[in-house]
Design a protein around this motif. Sequence first.
Motif, PDB file in Angstrom:
ATOM      1  N   ALA A  69     -81.849  90.324   2.082  1.00  0.00           N
ATOM      2  CA  ALA A  69     -83.005  89.480   2.385  1.00  0.00           C
ATOM      3  C   ALA A  69     -82.939  88.148   1.654  1.00  0.00           C
ATOM      4  N   PHE A  70     -82.525  88.167   0.370  1.00  0.00           N
ATOM      5  CA  PHE A  70     -82.493  86.941  -0.420  1.00  0.00           C
ATOM      6  C   PHE A  70     -81.188  86.158  -0.255  1.00  0.00           C
ATOM      7  N   ALA A  71     -80.208  86.723   0.422  1.00  0.00           N
ATOM      8  CA  ALA A  71     -78.913  86.054   0.566  1.00  0.00           C
ATOM      9  C   ALA A  71     -79.026  84.641   1.133  1.00  0.00           C
ATOM     10  N   PRO A  72     -79.872  84.394   2.145  1.00  0.00           N
ATOM     11  CA  PRO A  72     -79.944  83.033   2.687  1.00  0.00           C
ATOM     12  C   PRO A  72     -80.416  81.981   1.685  1.00  0.00           C
ATOM     13  N   THR A  73     -81.083  82.402   0.628  1.00  0.00           N
ATOM     14  CA  THR A  73     -81.577  81.442  -0.364  1.00  0.00           C
ATOM     15  C   THR A  73     -80.468  80.954  -1.293  1.00  0.00           C
ATOM     16  N   GLY A  74     -79.371  81.703  -1.375  1.00  0.00           N
ATOM     17  CA  GLY A  74     -78.271  81.320  -2.261  1.00  0.00           C
ATOM     18  C   GLY A  74     -78.511  81.593  -3.726  1.00  0.00           C
ATOM     19  N   ILE A  75     -79.540  82.388  -4.066  1.00  0.00           N
ATOM     20  CA  ILE A  75     -79.828  82.629  -5.480  1.00  0.00           C
ATOM     21  C   ILE A  75     -78.874  83.668  -6.062  1.00  0.00           C
ATOM     22  N   GLY A  76     -78.628  83.575  -7.363  1.00  0.00           N
ATOM     23  CA  GLY A  76     -77.931  84.630  -8.070  1.00  0.00           C
ATOM     24  C   GLY A  76     -78.873  85.797  -8.307  1.00  0.00           C
TER      25      GLY A  76
END
Length: 344
Positions: free
Chosen positions: A303-310
């Motif tokens: 889910a958070f992959a598109p944000t590019g966060i670590g």
Amino acid sequence: MKTLGFTSALALCLATVTAPLSAQESHSDAVENHSLPVGSCINLGNTLEPETEGAWGGARATKSDFERIAAAGFETVRIPVRWHNKSSSKAPYTVDEAWMDRVQQIVDWALAADLDVILNSHHFDPIHETPLAVAEWHGGVWAQIAERFSGYPEDSLWFELENEPHKNFDHSNLLQTLRPSYEAVRAIHPTRAVIIGGENWSGINSLANLPLFDDPNVHPTFHYYDPFLYTHQGASWTAPDIPPVGRDFPTHEDAAQLAKDVLAVEAYKARTGKTPFMGEVGAYDANISLEDRVAYHRTITDAFAPTGIGICVWAYANTFPFYDKEEKRWLPGMLGALGLEESE
């Protein structure tokens, strides 16, 4: 309450995440974004943050632990450290020399394994009770940490000033409380990455009004144990309000909230020009099956992959573990849930 299948829930989340940002959120697409290259990260949990090393059922760290973490494909290790009971509360706030040596040894092992390191202050208990009264003590400890790690590479060792501000330590006094620590670090490390999390245990909602020092090398972080009633079901340390066992994930409401949380990260990036990272995420292994923990981590990671966060998962080998030290193997499916190659 009816629950969704994991595939259906993730599809709903991603469909929402990829929707266009509002005009208010999209205006700063051209803003230069500052981020730490945290990548795939794991916490060295229940090791240096208990009252004594490994006291909470953990084990003493060894050089091979970091070699194993790096071989699994992790890029960063977050090392939580308890300092308040290893230092004097009176000026000059001297840290126990043997403890500082041990922390340095562990940092050195991690760096030697080609891992980036987030070194933090964890469970500095008095600061959450009387933040401003403890600020100078906290700063005095960080002055010694800064001195000990003088000359270490800036691109691979980063300082997180305090874990999960809560109780009386909140946004109204966050920067005033952390200023002595921040200035102590900056006196020796003018451009090293400094990490700050927000109030209420650094939950994702703290990003909405997280105050930061005006410094391009200060980076925001948040923690994600959502939904808490799922991830902490039956966890005794949450008493007196222990979440009951048996909560499923994800419900329709969970999927909708996850999508909103992902958009909140995108909005924060657009508004501030900074990319936060997820410093902790996990689900309690005592009351959640391995299969469900794998599914939970896959859902959150995707889910958070598109944000590019670590993302720094909790934790390596004790409480919410990824690695089984008794069987000497990574728990099946857990690495794959993070997009890493499964390994023994």
